[in-house]
Scaffold this motif. Sequence first.
Motif, PDB file in Angstrom:
ATOM      1  N   UNK A  78      25.457  41.729  36.212  1.00  0.00           N
ATOM      2  CA  UNK A  78      24.283  42.257  37.068  1.00  0.00           C
ATOM      3  C   UNK A  78      25.034  42.448  38.016  1.00  0.00           C
ATOM      4  N   UNK A  79      24.727  43.306  39.113  1.00  0.00           N
ATOM      5  CA  UNK A  79      25.287  43.586  40.303  1.00  0.00           C
ATOM      6  C   UNK A  79      24.434  42.980  41.416  1.00  0.00           C
ATOM      7  N   UNK A  80      25.352  42.526  42.183  1.00  0.00           N
ATOM      8  CA  UNK A  80      24.753  41.509  44.109  1.00  0.00           C
ATOM      9  C   UNK A  80      23.917  42.702  44.357  1.00  0.00           C
ATOM     10  N   UNK A  81      23.264  42.408  45.040  1.00  0.00           N
ATOM     11  CA  UNK A  81      22.600  43.650  46.537  1.00  0.00           C
ATOM     12  C   UNK A  81      23.431  44.895  46.923  1.00  0.00           C
ATOM     13  N   UNK A  82      24.814  44.060  47.124  1.00  0.00           N
ATOM     14  CA  UNK A  82      25.706  45.030  47.639  1.00  0.00           C
ATOM     15  C   UNK A  82      26.164  46.143  46.178  1.00  0.00           C
ATOM     16  N   UNK A  83      25.646  45.895  45.143  1.00  0.00           N
ATOM     17  CA  UNK A  83      25.975  47.373  44.250  1.00  0.00           C
ATOM     18  C   UNK A  83      27.217  46.729  43.821  1.00  0.00           C
ATOM     19  N   UNK A  84      28.008  44.805  43.409  1.00  0.00           N
ATOM     20  CA  UNK A  84      29.106  44.954  42.921  1.00  0.00           C
ATOM     21  C   UNK A  84      28.623  44.060  41.879  1.00  0.00           C
ATOM     22  N   UNK A  85      29.554  44.551  40.938  1.00  0.00           N
ATOM     23  CA  UNK A  85      29.734  43.070  40.373  1.00  0.00           C
ATOM     24  C   UNK A  85      29.603  41.562  39.957  1.00  0.00           C
ATOM     25  N   UNK A  86      28.830  40.853  40.156  1.00  0.00           N
ATOM     26  CA  UNK A  86      29.154  39.668  40.591  1.00  0.00           C
ATOM     27  C   UNK A  86      29.594  38.855  40.363  1.00  0.00           C
ATOM     28  N   UNK A  87      29.845  38.741  39.503  1.00  0.00           N
ATOM     29  CA  UNK A  87      31.511  37.728  39.270  1.00  0.00           C
ATOM     30  C   UNK A  87      32.749  38.297  39.750  1.00  0.00           C
ATOM     31  N   UNK A  88      32.971  39.872  39.817  1.00  0.00           N
ATOM     32  CA  UNK A  88      33.950  40.536  40.689  1.00  0.00           C
ATOM     33  C   UNK A  88      33.860  40.089  42.198  1.00  0.00           C
ATOM     34  N   UNK A  89      32.658  40.075  42.862  1.00  0.00           N
ATOM     35  CA  UNK A  89      32.614  40.404  43.976  1.00  0.00           C
ATOM     36  C   UNK A  89      32.150  38.378  44.725  1.00  0.00           C
ATOM     37  N   UNK A  90      32.164  37.501  43.838  1.00  0.00           N
ATOM     38  CA  UNK A  90      32.055  36.105  44.151  1.00  0.00           C
ATOM     39  C   UNK A  90      34.045  35.411  44.635  1.00  0.00           C
ATOM     40  N   UNK A  91      34.006  36.191  43.331  1.00  0.00           N
ATOM     41  CA  UNK A  91      36.114  35.748  43.589  1.00  0.00           C
ATOM     42  C   UNK A  91      37.201  36.319  43.977  1.00  0.00           C
ATOM     43  N   UNK A  92      35.861  37.773  44.502  1.00  0.00           N
ATOM     44  CA  UNK A  92      37.585  38.956  45.158  1.00  0.00           C
ATOM     45  C   UNK A  92      36.836  39.388  46.120  1.00  0.00           C
ATOM     46  N   UNK A  93      36.015  39.597  46.089  1.00  0.00           N
ATOM     47  CA  UNK A  93      35.065  40.702  47.287  1.00  0.00           C
ATOM     48  C   UNK A  93      34.987  39.881  47.964  1.00  0.00           C
ATOM     49  N   UNK A  94      33.935  39.119  48.553  1.00  0.00           N
ATOM     50  CA  UNK A  94      33.339  38.422  49.332  1.00  0.00           C
ATOM     51  C   UNK A  94      34.301  37.184  50.132  1.00  0.00           C
ATOM     52  N   UNK A  95      35.395  36.793  49.268  1.00  0.00           N
ATOM     53  CA  UNK A  95      36.552  35.881  49.760  1.00  0.00           C
ATOM     54  C   UNK A  95      37.561  36.834  50.925  1.00  0.00           C
ATOM     55  N   UNK A  96      37.551  38.125  50.262  1.00  0.00           N
ATOM     56  CA  UNK A  96      38.524  39.254  50.716  1.00  0.00           C
ATOM     57  C   UNK A  96      37.925  39.701  51.929  1.00  0.00           C
ATOM     58  N   UNK A  97      37.255  40.133  52.268  1.00  0.00           N
ATOM     59  CA  UNK A  97      35.572  40.155  53.227  1.00  0.00           C
ATOM     60  C   UNK A  97      35.840  39.017  54.384  1.00  0.00           C
ATOM     61  N   UNK A  98      35.992  38.248  53.981  1.00  0.00           N
ATOM     62  CA  UNK A  98      35.859  36.856  55.010  1.00  0.00           C
ATOM     63  C   UNK A  98      37.407  36.476  55.393  1.00  0.00           C
TER      64      UNK A  98
END
Length: 276
Positions: free
Chosen positions: A90-110
Motif C-alpha cells: 500500500x502507498x502512504x498518503x505521501x505516495x511512497x510504499x509503506x514499509x520503505x517509508x516507515x523503515x527508511x524515508x521517515x527516519x531519514x527525514x527526522x
Amino acid sequence: MSRTVVVTGASAGIGAEAARELVRRGWQLAVVGRDPDRTAHVAAEVGGSSFVADFDRLDEVHDLGHALLGRYGRIDCLVNNAGGLVPRRALTVDGFETTVQRNLLAPALLTELLLPRLTESRARVVHTSSVMNRLGGLRLDDLDFDRRPYRGGWKPYAASKLGVILYARALARRTGLESYAVHPGYIRSGFGQGSRSAAIVQTLTASMQISVEAGAAPLVHLVDTPELGVPNGTYFDGLNPWGATHRSADDARLGDELQALIEQRLGTRIASGDAA
C-alpha cells in the motif's frame, strides 16, 4: 551535564526497554511513538518527555522534528528505531510504499531535520536495521516495488533495512557524525502483526529468539558506550561489530545515490526544517 537521547519506536518492545535502561544510566529521554497512550505511559514511567508521530505520515515526522528542535537545545544521540513490516503493498498518503517509508524515508527525514542540532552537539546516530538486509536487493529505480514481487512485505522490508545501512554510512561520510546500524536480534515480540508469513517466521525462529531486554542491549550499548573502537559506519549484529551484510552495503556510490534520492523525495520537507 545531562545527556539527551531521542528514541523512536519507544512506546513498546526494545525501544521502551532501551529507554528504561538509558534512564537508569542517567540519560534524559525523548520518548517517540505512534500510540499516544502507550507513548505517554512509557514517558511517565521513565521520567521522559512524550512525542507522538505516525511515520506513515511525513507531515507528522516534520512536526516531530520541529517539536524536538524547539524542546532541546542539545541532542546527544538519536536512535532511529521505529519501523516495521506491512504484509500487503500500500502507498502512504505521501505516495511512497509503506514499509520503505516507515523503515527508511521517515527516519531519514527526522535525521535530516535534526541534523543542525546533532552536528552542534557532535551527536551519535543509531539506526535499527536487520539481518534481513542480506536479502536486500535495493533498486533505486523501483524503491516502491511498483514492478517487483512484494512477497508479503519481506522484499521491501529487506531492501529498506539494507537502505538503512547504506544511509547510515552515507551520513557518516557526509557529516562526520558517528553513525551505526544494528540488528538487535530475533526478538520475542509482535513483529509483523497481521502477517501470516511473519507469524510463521516467528515460529520457525523460536529457538533463536531472545528477550526484549536482550534485544535492547545493543541499542543501549551503541548509545551509552563513549568509545566503540570501530570504524564509523560499522554495522553491528547484536553486540558483534562485524555483522554480515548484503554485498552492496559496502558500495559507497550506491549509498550516495540513495542519499540523493532520499533528498529528492523529501527535499521540500528537509529544506523547511531549518526554520525551527
